[in-house]
Design a protein around this motif. Structure first.
Motif, short mmCIF file in Angstrom:
data_model
loop_
_atom_site.label_atom_id
_atom_site.label_comp_id
_atom_site.label_asym_id
_atom_site.label_seq_id
_atom_site.Cartn_x
_atom_site.Cartn_y
_atom_site.Cartn_z
N CYS A 171 7.49 -8.76 -10.39
CA CYS A 171 7.89 -7.35 -10.31
C CYS A 171 9.41 -7.29 -10.14
CB CYS A 171 7.19 -6.64 -9.14
SG CYS A 171 5.43 -6.38 -9.41
N ARG A 172 10.05 -6.37 -10.81
CA ARG A 172 11.52 -6.27 -10.78
C ARG A 172 12.06 -5.87 -9.41
NH1 ARG A 172 12.35 -3.10 -16.48
NH2 ARG A 172 11.50 -4.77 -17.78
N ASP A 173 11.29 -5.08 -8.70
CA ASP A 173 11.64 -4.74 -7.31
C ASP A 173 10.35 -4.74 -6.51
OD1 ASP A 173 10.56 -1.88 -7.03
OD2 ASP A 173 11.91 -1.62 -8.74
N ASN A 174 10.44 -4.55 -5.21
CA ASN A 174 9.26 -4.70 -4.36
C ASN A 174 8.42 -3.43 -4.24
OD1 ASN A 174 7.79 -6.68 -2.95
ND2 ASN A 174 8.35 -5.70 -1.02
N ARG A 175 8.88 -2.30 -4.75
CA ARG A 175 8.15 -1.04 -4.62
C ARG A 175 6.71 -1.12 -5.14
NH1 ARG A 175 7.59 3.57 -7.72
NH2 ARG A 175 7.14 5.42 -6.51
N PRO A 176 6.47 -1.67 -6.35
CA PRO A 176 5.07 -1.77 -6.81
C PRO A 176 4.20 -2.63 -5.89
CG PRO A 176 6.59 -2.14 -8.63
CD PRO A 176 7.41 -2.11 -7.38
N ASN A 177 4.78 -3.69 -5.33
CA ASN A 177 4.03 -4.53 -4.40
C ASN A 177 3.69 -3.77 -3.12
OD1 ASN A 177 4.06 -6.84 -6.06
ND2 ASN A 177 6.08 -7.42 -5.34
N GLU A 178 4.65 -3.01 -2.62
CA GLU A 178 4.40 -2.20 -1.42
C GLU A 178 3.31 -1.17 -1.66
OE1 GLU A 178 8.28 -0.65 -0.52
OE2 GLU A 178 9.02 -2.60 0.18
N MET A 179 3.33 -0.55 -2.83
CA MET A 179 2.31 0.44 -3.17
C MET A 179 0.93 -0.23 -3.28
SD MET A 179 4.47 2.72 -5.90
CE MET A 179 3.15 3.85 -6.28
N ALA A 180 0.89 -1.42 -3.86
CA ALA A 180 -0.38 -2.14 -3.98
C ALA A 180 -0.91 -2.51 -2.60
CB ALA A 180 -0.19 -3.40 -4.84
N TYR A 181 -0.03 -2.92 -1.71
CA TYR A 181 -0.44 -3.24 -0.34
C TYR A 181 -1.05 -2.02 0.34
CZ TYR A 181 -0.23 -4.37 4.59
OH TYR A 181 -0.56 -4.55 5.91
N GLN A 182 -0.38 -0.88 0.24
CA GLN A 182 -0.89 0.35 0.86
C GLN A 182 -2.22 0.77 0.25
OE1 GLN A 182 0.20 1.75 3.61
NE2 GLN A 182 1.81 0.21 3.69
N TYR A 183 -2.36 0.62 -1.06
CA TYR A 183 -3.60 0.95 -1.76
C TYR A 183 -4.74 0.07 -1.25
CZ TYR A 183 -6.82 1.30 -5.79
OH TYR A 183 -7.91 1.47 -6.61
N ALA A 184 -4.50 -1.23 -1.18
CA ALA A 184 -5.53 -2.16 -0.71
C ALA A 184 -5.91 -1.86 0.74
CB ALA A 184 -5.05 -3.60 -0.84
N LYS A 185 -4.91 -1.61 1.56
CA LYS A 185 -5.15 -1.32 2.97
C LYS A 185 -5.95 -0.01 3.13
CE LYS A 185 -2.55 -0.90 7.25
NZ LYS A 185 -1.21 -0.86 7.84
N MET A 186 -5.53 1.02 2.42
CA MET A 186 -6.19 2.33 2.51
C MET A 186 -7.64 2.26 2.02
SD MET A 186 -4.91 5.96 0.87
CE MET A 186 -4.88 5.30 -0.77
#
Length: 165
Positions: free
Chosen positions: A127-142
């Motif tokens: 990923c070019r920046d970490n934003r997509p990874n952070e969103m994926a983490y929140q999605y998985a957690k939620m």
């Protein structure tokens, strides 16, 4: 043990990872790779077989497969993975820079879709920046989903950029 849940070989047209070199690198680095070539199932004697499956609603990875999945309807493809006893892994689900990313197809919040998902890739080192990874983490957690990581290695020098211990 180190596990890299998203690795490609030369069988993905966008990859320059020869299988013999991958095997040598994985052995040297102590990495168990999940081999996830695009729309083809590549079996090796050193990794877990998977397939990054392009569908009409984006791409996902089927893990622990015995046969390639040739269906382009996302729900039918997911069902074919499950029929083989496989797991559904969502690679880079929020990376808008990728044309087949699931976030582009308005499917991530579909109830039937979420019922089939086993693991969400919460860190993809390409990923070019970490934003997509952070969103994926929140999605998985939620959504109370298991989390995975992958280097998404297309080149030998990318192998091991991300792994689980």
């Amino acid at each position: 043990m180190k596990v890299d849940m998203h690795v490609h070989t030369l069988k993905s047209s966008c990859s320059l990872n020869p299988i013999r070199l991958l095997k040598k690198l994985c052995s040297k680095m102590g990495i168990l790779p999940f081999i996830c070539d695009h729309n083809t199932l590549t079996k090796t004697d050193f990794g877990i077989p998977g397939e990054e499956i392009s569908t009409d609603r984006g791409e996902f990875i089927g893990l622990f497969l015995n046969e390639a999945v040739n269906d382009r309807d996302i729900f039918e493809a997911m069902d074919k993975v499950k029929e083989q006893g496989g797991l559904i892994y969502l690679p880079h689900p929020f990376d808008e820079n990728r044309g087949r990313s699931l976030c582009r197809y308005n499917i991530l919040n579909d109830r039937e879709f979420k019922k089939r998902v086993d693991i969400v890739e919460v860190f993809n080192s390409r990923c070019r920046d970490n934003r997509p990874n952070e969103m994926a983490y929140q999605y998985a957690k939620m959504n109370n989903m298991l989390m995975g990581v992958g280097s998404d290695s297309h080149f030998p020098w990318e192998l091991g950029n991300a792994y689980l211990i």
